[in-house]
Design a protein around this motif. Sequence first.
Motif, mmCIF file in Angstrom:
data_model
loop_
_atom_site.group_PDB
_atom_site.id
_atom_site.type_symbol
_atom_site.label_atom_id
_atom_site.label_comp_id
_atom_site.label_asym_id
_atom_site.label_seq_id
_atom_site.Cartn_x
_atom_site.Cartn_y
_atom_site.Cartn_z
ATOM 1 N N CYS A 147 0.854 -1.193 0.000
ATOM 2 C CA CYS A 147 0.000 0.000 0.000
ATOM 3 C C CYS A 147 0.889 1.242 0.000
ATOM 4 O O CYS A 147 2.072 1.155 0.302
ATOM 5 C CB CYS A 147 -0.903 0.022 1.225
ATOM 6 S SG CYS A 147 -1.904 -1.476 1.392
ATOM 7 N N ALA A 149 0.783 3.636 2.049
ATOM 8 C CA ALA A 149 1.197 3.809 3.446
ATOM 9 C C ALA A 149 0.504 2.664 4.164
ATOM 10 O O ALA A 149 -0.426 2.070 3.609
ATOM 11 C CB ALA A 149 0.753 5.156 4.003
ATOM 12 N N TYR A 150 0.961 2.287 5.358
ATOM 13 C CA TYR A 150 0.309 1.190 6.065
ATOM 14 C C TYR A 150 -0.486 1.710 7.247
ATOM 15 O O TYR A 150 -0.030 2.583 7.979
ATOM 16 C CB TYR A 150 1.326 0.178 6.591
ATOM 17 C CG TYR A 150 2.086 -0.577 5.520
ATOM 18 C CD1 TYR A 150 1.546 -0.774 4.257
ATOM 19 C CD2 TYR A 150 3.332 -1.111 5.803
ATOM 20 C CE1 TYR A 150 2.245 -1.471 3.291
ATOM 21 C CE2 TYR A 150 4.034 -1.811 4.837
ATOM 22 C CZ TYR A 150 3.486 -1.987 3.582
ATOM 23 O OH TYR A 150 4.181 -2.680 2.630
ATOM 24 N N CYS A 151 -1.650 1.130 7.446
ATOM 25 C CA CYS A 151 -2.454 1.443 8.623
ATOM 26 C C CYS A 151 -1.885 0.649 9.788
ATOM 27 O O CYS A 151 -1.597 -0.547 9.650
ATOM 28 C CB CYS A 151 -3.903 1.030 8.388
ATOM 29 S SG CYS A 151 -4.566 1.693 6.849
ATOM 30 N N TYR A 153 -3.306 -0.569 12.205
ATOM 31 C CA TYR A 153 -4.191 -1.647 12.647
ATOM 32 C C TYR A 153 -4.385 -2.737 11.606
ATOM 33 O O TYR A 153 -5.179 -3.646 11.791
ATOM 34 C CB TYR A 153 -5.572 -1.098 13.016
ATOM 35 C CG TYR A 153 -6.270 -0.290 11.925
ATOM 36 C CD1 TYR A 153 -6.730 -0.877 10.750
ATOM 37 C CD2 TYR A 153 -6.478 1.073 12.098
ATOM 38 C CE1 TYR A 153 -7.372 -0.137 9.776
ATOM 39 C CE2 TYR A 153 -7.123 1.828 11.129
ATOM 40 C CZ TYR A 153 -7.562 1.219 9.970
ATOM 41 O OH TYR A 153 -8.196 1.963 9.019
ATOM 42 N N CYS A 154 -3.636 -2.689 10.508
ATOM 43 C CA CYS A 154 -3.970 -3.518 9.348
ATOM 44 C C CYS A 154 -4.057 -5.006 9.667
ATOM 45 O O CYS A 154 -3.151 -5.584 10.249
ATOM 46 C CB CYS A 154 -2.942 -3.332 8.259
ATOM 47 S SG CYS A 154 -3.342 -4.295 6.794
ATOM 48 N N ARG A 156 -4.216 -7.244 7.260
ATOM 49 C CA ARG A 156 -3.487 -7.930 6.180
ATOM 50 C C ARG A 156 -1.999 -7.898 6.451
ATOM 51 O O ARG A 156 -1.195 -8.179 5.570
ATOM 52 C CB ARG A 156 -3.780 -7.229 4.838
ATOM 53 C CG ARG A 156 -5.238 -7.241 4.454
ATOM 54 C CD ARG A 156 -5.537 -8.450 3.557
ATOM 55 N NE ARG A 156 -6.951 -8.774 3.512
ATOM 56 C CZ ARG A 156 -7.856 -8.134 2.795
ATOM 57 N NH1 ARG A 156 -7.508 -7.101 2.086
ATOM 58 N NH2 ARG A 156 -9.103 -8.522 2.799
ATOM 59 N N PHE A 160 2.676 -8.045 4.458
ATOM 60 C CA PHE A 160 3.695 -7.006 4.286
ATOM 61 C C PHE A 160 5.002 -7.328 4.988
ATOM 62 O O PHE A 160 5.967 -6.648 4.807
ATOM 63 C CB PHE A 160 3.213 -5.665 4.856
ATOM 64 C CG PHE A 160 1.892 -5.218 4.357
ATOM 65 C CD1 PHE A 160 1.516 -5.426 3.045
ATOM 66 C CD2 PHE A 160 1.022 -4.555 5.204
ATOM 67 C CE1 PHE A 160 0.285 -4.992 2.580
ATOM 68 C CE2 PHE A 160 -0.204 -4.120 4.750
ATOM 69 C CZ PHE A 160 -0.580 -4.333 3.446
ATOM 70 N N GLY A 194 -3.484 -5.812 0.443
ATOM 71 C CA GLY A 194 -2.795 -4.649 -0.096
ATOM 72 C C GLY A 194 -3.732 -3.647 -0.747
ATOM 73 O O GLY A 194 -4.866 -3.499 -0.357
ATOM 74 N N LYS A 227 -7.106 2.257 -0.607
ATOM 75 C CA LYS A 227 -6.920 3.395 0.290
ATOM 76 C C LYS A 227 -6.100 4.492 -0.384
ATOM 77 O O LYS A 227 -5.723 5.472 0.242
ATOM 78 C CB LYS A 227 -6.276 2.959 1.619
ATOM 79 C CG LYS A 227 -6.473 4.025 2.702
ATOM 80 C CD LYS A 227 -6.269 3.493 4.105
ATOM 81 C CE LYS A 227 -6.322 4.590 5.147
ATOM 82 N NZ LYS A 227 -7.599 5.277 5.328
ATOM 83 N N HIS A 264 -11.363 3.297 1.259
ATOM 84 C CA HIS A 264 -11.114 3.162 2.697
ATOM 85 C C HIS A 264 -10.769 4.546 3.257
ATOM 86 O O HIS A 264 -9.689 5.066 3.010
ATOM 87 C CB HIS A 264 -9.962 2.164 2.850
ATOM 88 C CG HIS A 264 -9.496 1.910 4.246
ATOM 89 N ND1 HIS A 264 -8.515 0.996 4.529
ATOM 90 C CD2 HIS A 264 -9.848 2.433 5.431
ATOM 91 C CE1 HIS A 264 -8.290 0.970 5.839
ATOM 92 N NE2 HIS A 264 -9.086 1.842 6.403
HETATM 93 S S1 SF4 Z 1 -4.360 -3.291 3.249
HETATM 94 FE FE1 SF4 Z 1 -5.820 -1.719 3.817
HETATM 95 S S2 SF4 Z 1 -5.812 -1.677 6.053
HETATM 96 FE FE2 SF4 Z 1 -3.933 -2.704 5.362
HETATM 97 S S3 SF4 Z 1 -2.384 -1.106 5.256
HETATM 98 FE FE3 SF4 Z 1 -3.249 -1.328 3.232
HETATM 99 S S4 SF4 Z 1 -4.861 0.221 3.229
HETATM 100 FE FE4 SF4 Z 1 -4.374 -0.103 5.350
#
Ligand code: SF4
Length: 436
Positions: A147, A149-151, A153-154, A156, A160, A194, A227, A264
């Motif tokens: 992604c 940037a990474y959340c 709380y992800c 997935r 990564f 992702g 996102k 998102h």
């Molecule tokens: S997969 Fe979705 S929740 Fe996870 S980091 Fe990427 S945008 Fe954020």
Amino acid sequence: MTQVAQAYQPFTRNNIHTLPQFQRLDAETQHLIRVTSAVFPFRTNRYVADELIDWENVPRDPIYQLTFPQRGMLNDADFRKVSHLIETGASRQQMQDTVHAIRLRHNPHPAGQMEYNVPRLDGEMLNGIQHKYDETVLFFPSRGQTCHAYCSYCFRWPQFVHMDDLKFAAKEADGLVRYLRLHTEVTDVLLTGGDPMIMTAKALETYILPLLTPELAHIQTIRIGTKAVAYWPQRFVSDPDADDLLRLFEAIRASGRHVAIMAHYSHHREMSTPIAQEAVRRLRNAGCEIRTQAPLMRHINNRAEVWANIWQNAVTMGMIPYYMFVSRDTGPKRYFEVPLVEALRIFRQAYTQVSGLGRTVRGPVMSATPGKVHIQGTAHVAGEKAFVLSFLQGRDPDWAGRPFFARFDPEATWFTDLRPLADKPHFFYKAETISA
Ligand code: SF4
Ligand SMILES: *Cc1c(COP(=O)(O)O)cnc(C)c1O
């Protein structure tokens, strides 16, 4: 509006010391970012740092909480362990072993994703595809497993951090097309990751164009979970192939299909910059419908005002509010979780502030093993306080849309915490039908 092209430049654990805003943080905060990002994936970019985070308000700023690893994501023992390894300059191997053990304790694959949802074709597992609900197939293109940037709380996150044996990835669209040919009950293909919008328009074409054949006329909607509208709206405005991407969406429309962008948005600030608004305008001009969704997370968006703003701004900008999810039972969940009763309160308080056009949103929703469970409210049933639930999607399609009850529990944070009412041995559906 003319946009000056800005090159996408990621910051990760390896080069974060070059980000000016990081350099201005105190030494303790810099250290905790190094420790926590050794365990959980971390990636941000210039746009997020310069335009979305309010650095005056760090660490409480919601977008900082959303994209930077936080102290509370690790328990004290784990934090001390990793901190010690960093301070004593431990070997790479020692670090990897410790980190791997911590990760495995954080439920890397929630909701039976590995066990139940990967389909087979001629006995072969179709990695990169999940098919749980009849109408919709999820596809994880192997080139879209990261992604902008990474959340923090992800869920997935194992994808990564190179836990490769757990990684869902498709090598090519071929398996998908072969599968869809045989499954005429499928109307929607959801490209997810992702973030598929990390791909070039060219790469995306190799996945999408094969789906537009008359042979797959039953595929009526291409959904794209992304996102990028929040983390890198330049993708749709000023990236070198932004126009090619929009032409691809127009080609899907021209084939008679619907393009649904599942956007998102965790906070209304992500919708507020001029380029974020331009991205939405351009997507809509290309014939895409944009639906908004996000999980409810402590420290980020656990206030009704934030959700009312997201839904109202979405409607104003021509988007459709779709889901408010409950934080999943994975990763650093303890830090972000919100009790179900609190999720309900926040949902209702926001819902009552927007007109019917914003009330297309469904929530709070849990994507759990038996299905997508909608928490509709609380009620007294046969003298007992209860949560009123229903499946929006069930592992068995026949489960959808039937209200059922669970014992009220003010501490419950996830579906697995819930129990049937006192006079019932189990919920109306039978767990043993889980087999597919
Ligand atoms: S997969 Fe979705 S929740 Fe996870 S980091 Fe990427 S945008 Fe954020
Ligand atoms: C949410 C979800 C879908 C899509 O459900 P809709 O109700 O159509 O939005 C499809 N597959 C899985 C596994 C999901 O979690």
